[in-house]
Scaffold this active site. Structure first.
Site, PDB file in Angstrom:
ATOM      1  N   CYS A  76      -2.606   5.799   5.101  1.00 47.35           N
ATOM      2  CA  CYS A  76      -4.061   5.866   5.152  1.00 47.35           C
ATOM      3  C   CYS A  76      -4.537   6.412   6.504  1.00 47.35           C
ATOM      4  O   CYS A  76      -3.762   6.524   7.456  1.00 47.35           O
ATOM      5  CB  CYS A  76      -4.642   4.475   4.914  1.00 47.35           C
ATOM      6  SG  CYS A  76      -4.404   3.380   6.313  1.00 47.35           S
TER       7      CYS A  76
ATOM      8  N   CYS B  71      -3.140  -2.007   9.335  1.00 51.09           N
ATOM      9  CA  CYS B  71      -2.622  -0.651   9.503  1.00 51.09           C
ATOM     10  C   CYS B  71      -2.156  -0.449  10.952  1.00 51.09           C
ATOM     11  O   CYS B  71      -1.164   0.246  11.193  1.00 51.09           O
ATOM     12  CB  CYS B  71      -3.691   0.376   9.152  1.00 51.09           C
ATOM     13  SG  CYS B  71      -4.550   0.017   7.603  1.00 51.09           S
TER      14      CYS B  71
ATOM     15  N   CYS C 178       0.832  -1.205   0.000  1.00 47.02           N
ATOM     16  CA  CYS C 178       0.000   0.000   0.000  1.00 47.02           C
ATOM     17  C   CYS C 178       0.866   1.255   0.000  1.00 47.02           C
ATOM     18  O   CYS C 178       0.359   2.351  -0.207  1.00 47.02           O
ATOM     19  CB  CYS C 178      -0.962   0.006   1.189  1.00 47.02           C
ATOM     20  SG  CYS C 178      -0.157   0.013   2.788  1.00 47.02           S
TER      21      CYS C 178
ATOM     22  N   ASP D  78       2.382   2.636   2.479  1.00 49.40           N
ATOM     23  CA  ASP D  78       2.334   3.432   3.701  1.00 49.40           C
ATOM     24  C   ASP D  78       3.619   3.277   4.507  1.00 49.40           C
ATOM     25  O   ASP D  78       4.176   2.183   4.603  1.00 49.40           O
ATOM     26  CB  ASP D  78       1.138   3.009   4.559  1.00 49.40           C
ATOM     27  CG  ASP D  78      -0.177   3.399   3.894  1.00 49.40           C
ATOM     28  OD1 ASP D  78      -0.124   4.139   2.902  1.00 49.40           O
ATOM     29  OD2 ASP D  78      -1.227   2.961   4.364  1.00 49.40           O
TER      30      ASP D  78
END
Ligand code: FES
Length: 148
Positions: free
Chosen positions: A60, A104, A35, A37
């Site tokens: 995110c 996350c 992703c 991140d």
């Protein structure tokens, strides 16, 4: 039911402890290649206590909210308490995260552990390497989102 809890939204809109620490005792950085991140945690440790903690997260909303909550949870605590912080505890403190966003919160746990490991390494403090397992974020991401 809303996808994100009020706490997630609050920590996303008003993140606590954003920034960096110039003379940090330990710095941890983790990323998820899938992703994209990235999370960086700075710790200021005095007498085994987390005196200050800051984060920089390029990612995110759930990653930002997780970083914010995780830093709040370890501020003023001992390094042993910080070591014991889990991504589940962070997600619970946020009143939950959607299942596909749990990974996350893993970034927050990992970034804090990496910062503590950096502190231990810099100060020649012995530790059990088993406390710092290398998590495969790609695998975690695939487990949640499927291969793409
Ligand atoms: Fe990758 Fe949230 S940390 S989508």
């Amino acid at each position: 039911m809303a996808l994100y809890s009020e706490k997630v939204m609050d920590h996303f809109m008003h993140p606590r402890n954003v920034g960096s620490i110039e003379d940090a005792s330990g710095i941890g950085e983790v990323g998820n290649a899938k992703c994209g991140d990235i999370m960086k945690i700075y710790l200021k440790i005095v007498d085994d206590i987390i005196w200050d903690v800051k984060f920089e997260t390029f990612g995110c909303g759930s990653a930002i909210a997780s970083s914010s909550m995780a830093t709040e949870m370890i501020l003023g605590k001992s390094i042993h308490e910080a070591m014991a912080l889990t991504n589940k505890a962070v997600a619970e403190a946020l009143d939950g995260l959607p299942a596909h966003k749990m990974h996350c919160s893993v970034l927050a746990e990992e970034a804090i552990k990496n910062a503590l490991k950096d502190y231990f390494d810099k100060n020649n403090i012995p530790y059990d390497p088993a406390d710092f397992p290398e998590l495969d974020h790609d695998e975690l991401h695939d487990a949640v989102h499927g291969e793409d």
